[in-house]
Design a protein around this motif. Structure first.
Motif, PDB file in Angstrom:
ATOM      1  N   ASP A  82      -3.269  -4.130  -5.974  1.00  0.00           N
ATOM      2  CA  ASP A  82      -2.581  -4.425  -4.704  1.00  0.00           C
ATOM      3  C   ASP A  82      -3.403  -5.454  -3.945  1.00  0.00           C
ATOM      4  O   ASP A  82      -4.563  -5.215  -3.637  1.00  0.00           O
ATOM      5  CB  ASP A  82      -2.442  -3.110  -3.929  1.00  0.00           C
TER       6      ASP A  82
ATOM      7  N   GLY B 148       0.822  -1.216   0.000  1.00  0.00           N
ATOM      8  CA  GLY B 148       0.000   0.000   0.000  1.00  0.00           C
ATOM      9  C   GLY B 148       0.852   1.260   0.000  1.00  0.00           C
ATOM     10  O   GLY B 148       0.534   2.235  -0.693  1.00  0.00           O
TER      11      GLY B 148
ATOM     12  N   ARG C 137      -5.876  -1.045  12.355  1.00  0.00           N
ATOM     13  CA  ARG C 137      -6.707  -2.015  11.648  1.00  0.00           C
ATOM     14  C   ARG C 137      -7.086  -3.136  12.611  1.00  0.00           C
ATOM     15  O   ARG C 137      -6.223  -3.618  13.337  1.00  0.00           O
ATOM     16  CB  ARG C 137      -5.937  -2.577  10.443  1.00  0.00           C
TER      17      ARG C 137
HETATM   18 MG    MG Z   1      -2.089  -2.847   2.261  1.00  0.00          MG
END
Ligand code: MG
Ligand code: AP5
Length: 219
Positions: A82, A9, A158
């Protein structure tokens, strides 16, 4: 492709900032997090939270829906994925759907970063969930601690970045990556970039991408 925390990312957002008008990027993880935000009690949310993979058919439909929304194939634009495909069946599906659209992949890049480096990174990772922007407390910290640089909104961890789930994601990646690498190596598409830091990885990535364009991209 690259293990969780390898920096996919991070390098992708750098690349799309540098070549704003010429590259479109699609991240499977960001697509899923978008869906989960709208439906936090869905099956997808529990699969992602446990570090397992979302079923292939759901994932490929989600990716091609996004391609449609972006009207990707009617423009003469390059695109990068991705986090997709993540196993050989997804790779086969992707190839056959692209073929139907007279399109194909011309480059597959593996980011190869040592596991001990990755494990250190994850505890420092924070994200701005609505945009997918990624921060690290030591590598690219936000200008104001705990806040997104662009919107000033709060940063979060996350939910799948805790120790147990991260270990499960890493294990699954290790299991699935070798056959996937073989699939793309057999088609002469695979390039591996190794390094401990995105500062080593990024220039090599640029070189590979520019070679595919034949001439350096406009900046
Ligand atoms: Mg990522
Ligand atoms: P996804 O969101 O794709 O997660 P992932 O592949 O596990 O990868 P990450 O996003 O964790 O890592 P990254 O390589 O992008 O690293 P980053 O740039 O953030 O997928 C999440 C879940 O969705 C999966 O577990 C699965 O359940 C599901 N899913 C997704 N795709 C699917 C598919 N195709 N099929 C089925 N299910 C699917 O960098 C990490 C950290 O390091 C950041 O904090 C960053 O700031 C920092 N950093 C980056 N570079 C450096 C550096 N050079 N030095 C120090 N720190 C650095």
């Amino acid at each position: 492709m690259g293990a969780p925390g390898a920096g996919k990312g991070t390098v992708l957002s750098k690349l799309s900032k540098q070549y704003q008008n010429q590259l479109t990027t699609v991240s499977s993880g960001d697509l899923l997090r978008e869906q989960i935000k709208h439906n936090p009690s869905s099956e997808i949310a529990s699969v992602v939270a446990s570090g397992r993979l979302v079923p292939n058919n759901l994932m490929i439909d989600m990716i091609f829906n996004r391609f449609d929304q972006l009207d990707l194939f009617s423009q003469d634009k390059s695109w990068l994925l991705d986090g997709f495909p993540r196993n050989v069946n997804q790779a086969i599906d992707l190839d056959s759907r692209l073929l139907h659209m007279n399109n194909s992949l011309n480059l597959v890049i593996e980011l190869d970063v040592p596991y001990e480096v990755i494990l250190n990174r994850i505890k420092n990772r924070y994200i701005h969930q609505p945009s997918g922007r990624i921060y690290s407390l030591d590598y690219n910290p936000p200008k104001v601690p705990g806040k997104d640089d662009v919107t000033g909104e709060p940063l979060t961890k996350r939910p799948d970045d805790n120790v147990e789930v991260f270990a499960q994601r890493l294990e699954l990646y290790t299991e699935l990556v070798e056959p996937l690498k073989d699939y793309y190596a057999d088609r002469d598409l695979l390039h591996t970039i190794s390094g401990d830091s995105s500062d080593i990885i990024y220039p090599q990535l640029l070189k590979l991408v520019e070679k595919k364009f034949n001439t350096p991209l406009e900046q």
